[in-house]
Design an enzyme around this catalytic site. Structure first.
Site, PDB file in Angstrom:
ATOM      1  CG  HIS A  24      -1.758   1.206   1.392  1.00 17.18           C
ATOM      2  ND1 HIS A  24      -3.060   1.266   0.966  1.00 17.18           N
ATOM      3  CD2 HIS A  24      -1.488   2.421   1.926  1.00 17.18           C
ATOM      4  CE1 HIS A  24      -3.564   2.464   1.229  1.00 17.18           C
ATOM      5  NE2 HIS A  24      -2.627   3.186   1.819  1.00 17.18           N
ATOM      6  CD  GLU A  25       1.572   3.612   3.836  1.00 14.94           C
ATOM      7  OE1 GLU A  25       1.733   4.678   3.211  1.00 14.94           O
ATOM      8  OE2 GLU A  25       0.587   3.408   4.581  1.00 14.94           O
ATOM      9  CG  HIS A  27       0.379   6.382  -0.390  1.00 15.33           C
ATOM     10  ND1 HIS A  27      -0.635   7.171  -0.876  1.00 15.33           N
ATOM     11  CD2 HIS A  27      -0.169   5.678   0.639  1.00 15.33           C
ATOM     12  CE1 HIS A  27      -1.751   6.957  -0.165  1.00 15.33           C
ATOM     13  NE2 HIS A  27      -1.497   6.037   0.746  1.00 15.33           N
ATOM     14  CD  GLU A  80      -4.994   6.683   1.034  1.00 14.72           C
ATOM     15  OE1 GLU A  80      -4.992   5.443   0.930  1.00 14.72           O
ATOM     16  OE2 GLU A  80      -4.142   7.301   1.705  1.00 14.72           O
TER      17      GLU A  80
HETATM   18 ZN   LIG Z   1      -2.837   5.245   2.134  1.00 11.40          ZN
END
Ligand SMILES: [Zn+2]
Ligand SMILES: [Zn+2]
EC number: 3.4.17.19
Lengths: 495, 495
Positions: free
Chosen positions: B265-266, B269, B295
């Site tokens: 997830h990160e 980003h 996001e």
């Molecule tokens: Zn996030």
């Protein structure tokens, strides 16, 4: 009257409090760059740090300061407030000498040079390093020239003054000249004496194990981990701010012994920072007195305390526990009192160390004074190393003139502080022992905190409330006296 | 004429470049506080960060900006320069709404609250946390009120607008209302279907091994370690700057699976940040478009790509090598498509996740709108968790309303971005597959870089040159359409 009678002084305090907040961020950026930042982040960081330096400079030269300081000097202030005002004026004067554009250019060039140096040093890449160093030196000389004209002293003295206010090359030549008269003879004598000593196998120690050991040793020295941390970097240093001191070290798995004393050294710096007066945090009177006094605290820790028999006895069980190291107390004492001429300043013993400083002092003077070109530095280095320590560094830039970070970041005039610090440390010890008795006995009987208490009371808690000479006078009854350092070396190493 | 024809625009660029340098330091301070700083350093750091925020605010509201922007709007500019100018005006307007003193007070309160929260959360200390949160909320409401009056919208909408320009609670109520109509039924259906699935033993995995695995996975996703790094913090996040992205994660040694997807997830980003247009670094047009788009990139990585069969197949040998984990492909697929109502938002699967957001959206609206007091938040929380996910959180603040960092640091209005992001991610995938064919096939055949290439071309490299609606329109042919998210969930989890 409801108005405070010292409103100008209060305004200055508030202004310098703001400055200290930006200096906090500057310290963080420096630490991060050395300990955390990936190389690719360097360009943007360099630009950000240059912008920050420019902003701090503009705050320190704010037009309102001249008359506010003058007005504050007429206000009714306590003695400590007067000392703070003296430091405020000093910082203002120092900043005003140098134009903001030069500050910015210097910061940018230093970041560029340092970031490349981290790679170049490991690759022995003198040709890559040279042009960067030339840029940094050119800007340092520009600064020196401007300061020299403002202070009416020589350019190199104007750089010395940044780190040791009032120090001159004439005084240093006198002090270092004294050293030169007896130190080479002592080194020869000690080498002769140590020639037949046994050499011991140093056990291999993983970085992880050494990190745990380092924390133990820092804890023994009462480092406050709630206000600081330990990391690694290619060039160990003590950074951060008083409420959050950032130590770094590096680990050699084949020989833990120098890294261990490196941690003791940096912890000495850290204890000074952590012990600065809480009441004066964020004010010019609340910061460390000078670079030489800072080094006096690290060298007190490393040399006076750390290599003493009683402290080494306390390290022994830690070495056993963390590194599975079975060196005896006698072997440890032997290792930590060995005198061996070597290439690397930060690894040098306390006897040969001043020779590294003599070399750098001569080189700096000549570089800034235009008697030496950067291109000729390696030859100069090799010749001096040969004459002072009998070591040839031809072609070995990595362990020669590329070993230190100082010049890469434009800090010319800093090196003499190390040997001045060693001299102050010896002087502090004698004064302390006159009041408390033998330091060895105190440590052996579990009273290490009497030792740190003396330093806290006499040095750390004073911040910059006193001048260097006042500080040393109050703590020891006299100003700098190099004789104590000589006595210390003769007593520990003499025949 | 020698003068540039767009000198006002150039002046603005230079001014905002300076601002970006201070924002660089702000990002560093934030990351350090979360990942590195000892607690005792918090007070001085909070003061420094508040000073910095005040300074950035003063730069963004510099008196010269109003007329310089107006003059620049009359200059001959390229389309991209016009977009940059639009973002400059937006930032100026946003900053001008809120007085500097409020910005400073907010920053201070947020730091105080967050630093205490780190300890308080682990101790389930709601009574300790409550007054800090009340302070932060009071200041957020003050800001909301000021913004609401300036923009002529409701206070809560004024907070939403900070993270998603133009988003309103009415539109969100519509979007979230749609979700509510079918999501609870789907969750029940899936739970019924998954009731009889096998459960597997997750092998114990040391933090060190998981750190190595994390680096492998980040490398697979083409994270550039020359421009970023990975550390740990109590609340995982992606910070730093585009040239030096700082990811954090946390490791649960008893269950590596959620931490692993956290890193994916990160990294989503981070890839967005690292892929922002180099040409526009330091300019308002060069930053990420909005929180929901941010996001969308992390959730694309984690949900669309990361939980797909082909990607999990690539993870399998890494799990074996780093964790000695022998879970089969089917078992991995099973683990990563489990739907389980739970307490913790960041650990939630993509089906129950929107319920956590619905709760927070309702709570924020009520807190900011004065229909809910902080003291009543735990009861509100428990009631909503009961009704949305059948979970009781009475007395469990740690895993209830104290689990997130957002409110502690004053970020009210942020949470809806997560579910908007999930919706955008589903929409991007459909558009991508219309152009490139099945993503699963691309990943399976070793063409993961086609997938990242599409994102880079359509999203990352656009920075803020387009508005959100323009960006999504150009990439997918339409603006936000929540139907794609519904289709995605039905396709992956439906009966
Ligand atoms: Zn996030
Ligand atoms: Zn030192």
């Amino acid at each position: 009257m409801n108005q405070p009678t010292n409103k100008n002084y209060q305004l200055l305090c508030s202004h310098f409090q703001s400055i200290s907040h930006f200096e906090h961020l500057s310290a963080l950026g420096d630490w991060d760059q050395a300990a955390m930042m990936p190389i690719g982040g360097g360009e943007a960081r360099g630009a950000a740090m240059a912008e920050l330096a420019k902003h701090i400079h503009s705050l320190k030269t704010a037009p309102m300061l001249e008359q506010t300081i003058a007005a504050a000097e007429l206000e009714a202030l306590t003695a400590q407030q007067q000392a703070n005002l003296r430091e405020i004026r000093y910082q203002y004067q120092q900043a005003n000498i140098v134009p903001g554009s030069l500050v910015e250019a210097k910061t940018k060039a230093a970041y560029k040079c340092e970031q490349a140096w981290r790679e170049q040093r490991s690759q022995n890449d003198w040709q890559g390093f040279r042009p960067n160093l030339e840029n940094v030196l050119a800007l340092a000389k520009e600064e020196a020239q401007i300061r020299a004209e403002a202070l009416n002293i020589s350019p190199y003295d104007a750089l010395l003054d940044k780190f040791e206010p009032g120090m001159t090359s004439t005084r240093l030549e006198h002090i270092f000249g004294g050293l030169k008269s007896w130190l080479p003879g002592l080194i020869e004598q000690i080498q002769e004496k140590q020639r037949h000593q046994d050499r011991f196998q140093i056990p291999h120690a993983s970085s992880d194990a050494q990190a745990l050991l380092s924390r133990d040793v820092m804890t023994l020295l009462q480092f406050d981990f709630n206000h600081g941390r330990l990391d690694t970097s290619s060039h160990p240093f003590c950074g951060g701010v008083a409420s959050d001191v950032r130590l770094t070290t590096r680990y050699d798995e084949a020989d833990f012994t120098s890294g261990l004393m490196g941690v003791v050294h940096e912890t000495g710096h850290a204890k000074y920072e952590q012990g600065l007066p809480l009441k004066w945090r964020g004010q010019p009177a609340g910061v460390a007195r000078s670079m030489a006094i800072h080094e006096s605290q690290s060298l007190f820790c490393e040399m006076q305390l750390g290599r003493g028999s009683a402290f080494l006895k306390q390290l022994q069980p830690m070495l056993q526990q963390r590194l599975d190291c079975n060196l005896s107390h006698e072997q440890l004492l032997n290792i930590y009192s060995r005198v061996t001429p070597g290439h690397i300043r930060v690894d040098a013993d306390e006897v040969t160390y001043p020779c590294h400083i003599l070399l750098r002092f001569e080189a700096e003077k000549a570089l800034v004074g235009n008697q030496l070109a950067v291109a000729d530095l390696p030859d100069f280095w090799s010749a001096q190393m040969q004459s002072l320590l009998g070591i040839n560094t031809d072609g070995d830039y990595k362990n020669g003139c590329m070993q230190d970070i100082h010049w890469a970041v434009g800090e010319m005039g800093y090196f003499p502080s190390y040997t001045l610090g060693a001299m102050y440390a010896a002087q502090f010890r004698v004064a302390m022992e006159q009041q408390l008795g033998s330091m060895e006995s105190l440590v052996a009987s579990g009273h290490l905190s009497s030792v740190t208490g003396w330093l806290e009371h006499n040095i750390w808690s004073k911040g910059s409330l006193l001048t260097t000479d006042e500080l040393v006078q109050q703590a020891t009854g006299e100003t700098l006296n190099p004789e104590y350092f000589k006595k210390h070396l003769l007593q520990r190493y003499g025949a």
